[in-house]
Scaffold this motif. Structure first.
Motif, PDB file in Angstrom:
ATOM      1  N   TRP A  31      39.702  66.477  19.514  1.00 51.31           N
ATOM      2  CA  TRP A  31      39.094  67.022  18.387  1.00 51.31           C
ATOM      3  C   TRP A  31      40.021  67.492  17.272  1.00 51.31           C
ATOM      4  CZ3 TRP A  31      34.160  66.502  17.512  1.00 51.31           C
ATOM      5  CH2 TRP A  31      33.174  66.204  18.512  1.00 51.31           C
ATOM      6  N   VAL A  32      39.828  67.089  16.192  1.00 47.20           N
ATOM      7  CA  VAL A  32      40.858  67.522  14.941  1.00 47.20           C
ATOM      8  C   VAL A  32      40.145  68.124  13.954  1.00 47.20           C
ATOM      9  CG1 VAL A  32      42.906  65.987  15.833  1.00 47.20           C
ATOM     10  CG2 VAL A  32      41.070  65.270  14.123  1.00 47.20           C
ATOM     11  N   GLU A  33      40.819  68.819  13.026  1.00 50.24           N
ATOM     12  CA  GLU A  33      40.002  69.232  11.883  1.00 50.24           C
ATOM     13  C   GLU A  33      40.691  68.983  10.690  1.00 50.24           C
ATOM     14  OE1 GLU A  33      37.885  73.461  10.384  1.00 50.24           O
ATOM     15  OE2 GLU A  33      40.025  73.378  10.752  1.00 50.24           O
ATOM     16  N   GLY A  34      40.037  68.483   9.617  1.00 49.95           N
ATOM     17  CA  GLY A  34      40.816  68.143   8.453  1.00 49.95           C
ATOM     18  C   GLY A  34      39.915  67.933   7.283  1.00 49.95           C
ATOM     19  N   GLN A  35      40.456  67.477   6.161  1.00 51.44           N
ATOM     20  CA  GLN A  35      39.632  67.233   5.017  1.00 51.44           C
ATOM     21  C   GLN A  35      39.470  66.049   4.589  1.00 51.44           C
ATOM     22  OE1 GLN A  35      41.424  69.304   1.354  1.00 51.44           O
ATOM     23  NE2 GLN A  35      39.645  69.647   0.374  1.00 51.44           N
ATOM     24  N   GLY A  79      36.567  65.822   0.004  1.00 51.28           N
ATOM     25  CA  GLY A  79      36.792  67.113  -0.159  1.00 51.28           C
ATOM     26  C   GLY A  79      36.285  67.927   1.022  1.00 51.28           C
ATOM     27  N   GLN A  80      35.293  67.412   1.608  1.00 54.19           N
ATOM     28  CA  GLN A  80      34.577  68.092   2.474  1.00 54.19           C
ATOM     29  C   GLN A  80      35.518  68.109   3.908  1.00 54.19           C
ATOM     30  OE1 GLN A  80      30.574  66.703   3.486  1.00 54.19           O
ATOM     31  NE2 GLN A  80      30.165  67.902   4.851  1.00 54.19           N
ATOM     32  N   VAL A  81      35.231  69.326   4.464  1.00 55.17           N
ATOM     33  CA  VAL A  81      36.258  69.726   6.040  1.00 55.17           C
ATOM     34  C   VAL A  81      35.116  69.303   6.867  1.00 55.17           C
ATOM     35  CG1 VAL A  81      37.284  71.446   7.110  1.00 55.17           C
ATOM     36  CG2 VAL A  81      37.420  71.687   4.631  1.00 55.17           C
ATOM     37  N   VAL A  82      35.827  68.610   7.831  1.00 51.97           N
ATOM     38  CA  VAL A  82      35.099  68.109   8.990  1.00 51.97           C
ATOM     39  C   VAL A  82      35.767  68.210  10.441  1.00 51.97           C
ATOM     40  CG1 VAL A  82      33.846  66.325   7.510  1.00 51.97           C
ATOM     41  CG2 VAL A  82      35.621  65.866   9.027  1.00 51.97           C
ATOM     42  N   THR A  83      35.234  68.267  11.289  1.00 54.94           N
ATOM     43  CA  THR A  83      35.737  68.140  12.635  1.00 54.94           C
ATOM     44  C   THR A  83      35.735  66.723  13.274  1.00 54.94           C
ATOM     45  OG1 THR A  83      35.483  70.454  13.203  1.00 54.94           O
ATOM     46  CG2 THR A  83      36.051  69.274  15.019  1.00 54.94           C
ATOM     47  N   ALA A  84      36.463  66.002  13.717  1.00 57.85           N
ATOM     48  CA  ALA A  84      36.561  64.638  14.248  1.00 57.85           C
ATOM     49  C   ALA A  84      37.024  64.603  15.702  1.00 57.85           C
ATOM     50  CB  ALA A  84      37.073  63.751  13.376  1.00 57.85           C
ATOM     51  N   TRP A  85      36.372  63.721  16.611  1.00 61.62           N
ATOM     52  CA  TRP A  85      36.643  63.563  17.708  1.00 61.62           C
ATOM     53  C   TRP A  85      37.331  62.074  17.634  1.00 61.62           C
ATOM     54  CZ3 TRP A  85      34.014  61.176  22.376  1.00 61.62           C
ATOM     55  CH2 TRP A  85      34.688  61.370  23.477  1.00 61.62           C
ATOM     56  N   VAL A  86      38.772  62.093  17.879  1.00 62.16           N
ATOM     57  CA  VAL A  86      39.371  60.798  17.415  1.00 62.16           C
ATOM     58  C   VAL A  86      40.066  60.505  18.868  1.00 62.16           C
ATOM     59  CG1 VAL A  86      39.501  61.252  15.017  1.00 62.16           C
ATOM     60  CG2 VAL A  86      41.519  62.060  16.377  1.00 62.16           C
ATOM     61  N   PHE A  99      43.644  55.879  14.078  1.00 67.64           N
ATOM     62  CA  PHE A  99      42.854  56.906  14.783  1.00 67.64           C
ATOM     63  C   PHE A  99      41.406  56.329  15.121  1.00 67.64           C
ATOM     64  CE2 PHE A  99      46.508  59.373  13.738  1.00 67.64           C
ATOM     65  CZ  PHE A  99      46.869  60.247  14.767  1.00 67.64           C
ATOM     66  N   GLU A 100      40.843  56.168  16.147  1.00 70.79           N
ATOM     67  CA  GLU A 100      39.483  55.756  16.253  1.00 70.79           C
ATOM     68  C   GLU A 100      38.473  56.961  16.581  1.00 70.79           C
ATOM     69  OE1 GLU A 100      39.256  53.058  19.558  1.00 70.79           O
ATOM     70  OE2 GLU A 100      40.395  51.568  18.601  1.00 70.79           O
ATOM     71  N   CYS A 101      37.733  57.274  15.486  1.00 75.68           N
ATOM     72  CA  CYS A 101      36.580  58.354  15.373  1.00 75.68           C
ATOM     73  C   CYS A 101      35.281  57.788  16.012  1.00 75.68           C
ATOM     74  CB  CYS A 101      36.728  58.789  14.160  1.00 75.68           C
ATOM     75  SG  CYS A 101      35.458  60.000  13.876  1.00 75.68           S
ATOM     76  N   ARG A 102      34.761  58.649  17.208  1.00 79.34           N
ATOM     77  CA  ARG A 102      33.754  58.485  17.949  1.00 79.34           C
ATOM     78  C   ARG A 102      32.808  59.501  17.273  1.00 79.34           C
ATOM     79  NH1 ARG A 102      36.011  56.823  23.948  1.00 79.34           N
ATOM     80  NH2 ARG A 102      37.284  55.168  22.977  1.00 79.34           N
TER      81      ARG A 102
END
Length: 415
Positions: A31-35, A79-86, A99-102
């Motif tokens: 899990w990573v956090e980014g904009q 511009g939105q901040v999200v958490t992605a499982w990559v 990075f493959e995002c699921r």
């Protein structure tokens, strides 16, 4: 272990790339956090791409995902901040890192916005935002229902501005929590109480500005349904003009601020008095204009000869009657004279043809003793007594002889 190599014994490129691929993929999913700094949706494509950047450092990566994952995340914007499982991976063919995002989930304020958007879509599907179902506000409510926090700036703004516009306005106030976990339920209960009040003609829900979290209760689905079910028109005055909770979309009227709500629920007494004065002035002018017009028509009628001297018409008619009577008398006289002349001539002809006239010329009418008129010598015999009727009497005579007259000879007869 690092790969050994030299100019004389270089490693094949595939070995290096595969070693890197193996090393990268051993990281596994994380899990990573980014904009979100770039999001491109390709219509009709299963695979979609977006770019994430670290919130603090100048670090960005390209992420591939599916349309289903993006749809499940809700409305994502740049511009939105999200958490992605990559899961990082290295493509052997191009040597590019991706990075493959699921799974993607909005984080922080973005998560709240996504939740609000989902709630908004569900309520819109239920028809709670339909403009044709909005109830109109009364021109002048008997009582104004107000739901707000006790001793709040919103309460003061609404009451002061309403009474400044219409001093005789009457309020029915129900205080409620305007922030926190029980806010939505408390406001919904207050609306239900005011909706049952027989004299409350409009309900105002007022609160000052605040953060997204502070105004979140006014986007509660339960509160939205309670406001939609109210029979009394509801005015939403939540936050500032830029704030748009779901309550604004469900309410019959959305006011940008509590002060704006006060302007919407009651008319301005001074402005209404001015309009009444203008209406009275226009009415007076219209009445005076109508009276002047009717007076002009009356004067025009009175100026006509028949109204100046009403007997003139009778005199004219009498003169016409006299002329017609004279013409009729003359016509009758002429007709009588003509008929009299005709009668005189007819009498003269009749008298000329009568036996009396013949007797006056010396002729006599012969008849037998029985009174049968003698028209031929063959009607009598010798020694028969006959009667001769003269003008002044009769003479009885005896027939001595009967002698027929000689027949005239026909000149055309042969000898």
């Amino acid at each position: 272990m690092p790969l050994e190599s030299s100019p004389e014994q270089p490693q094949p490129l595939r070995v290096v790339v595969n070693a890197l691929k193996d090393y990268v993929e051993r990281t596994g999913a994380i899990w990573v956090e980014g904009q979100v700094i770039q999001l491109t949706r390709r219509a009709g494509q299963v695979t979609q791409f977006l770019t994430l950047r670290d919130k603090l450092a100048e670090v960005s990566v390209k992420i591939s995902t599916t349309t289903a994952v993006l749809d499940a995340a809700g409305p994502l914007v740049e511009g939105q901040v999200v958490t992605a499982w990559v899961r990082p991976t290295l493509w052997s063919r191009s040597g590019s890192l991706t990075f493959e995002c699921r799974d993607i989930r909005p984080s922080g304020e973005g998560r709240l916005l996504a939740h609000l958007e989902q709630t908004k879509r569900a309520l819109q599907a239920e028809g709670l935002f339909a403009s044709e179902l909005k109830k109109p506000l009364p021109f002048l409510p008997r009582r104004i229902g107000l739901v707000t926090a006790e001793a709040s700036a919103a309460e003061r703004d609404v009451i002061e501005n309403v009474r400044r516009r219409w001093p005789a306005a009457v309020f029915e106030i129900r205080y409620a929590l305007m922030q926190g976990a029980n806010c939505a339920l408390d406001v919904a209960d207050a609306v239900a109480v005011l909706d049952k009040h027989p004299e409350v003609d409009v309900i105002v829900i007022a609160r000052g500005g605040g953060s997204l979290e502070d105004l979140l209760p006014f986007s509660d689905a339960g509160l939205a349904r309670a406001v939609f079910a109210a029979r009394t028109p509801v005015v939403s005055a939540i936050g500032h003009e830029t704030d748009t909770p779901i309550l604004d979309l469900v309410a019959d009227v959305r006011a940008s601020t509590p002060t704006d709500a006060a302007k919407r629920v009651v008319p301005d007494a001074a402005a209404e008095a001015e309009r009444v004065a203008q209406a009275r002035l226009r009415s007076e002018q219209a009445i005076l204009g109508r009276l002047a017009s009717e007076q002009r028509q009356l004067d025009a009628l009175r100026s006509r000869p028949v109204l100046r001297d009403p007997s003139a018409t009778i005199d004219i008619a009498a003169q016409r009657l006299h002329d017609l009577a004279g013409r009729l008398g003359r016509a009758i006289g002429v007709r009588l004279d003509g008929e009299a002349d005709t009668l005189t001539h007819t009498i003269a002809r009749v008298r000329a043809l009568s036996p009396q006239a013949t007797l006056q010329r010396g002729y006599a009418i012969l008849s037998t003793a029985d009174g049968v008129t003698i028209t031929s010598v063959t009607d009598v015999m010798p020694d028969e007594t006959i009667v001769a009727r003269l003008l002044d009497g009769e003479i009885a005579a005896a027939v001595i002889d009967v002698e027929p007259a000689d027949q005239p000879s026909d000149e055309n007869e042969e000898p």
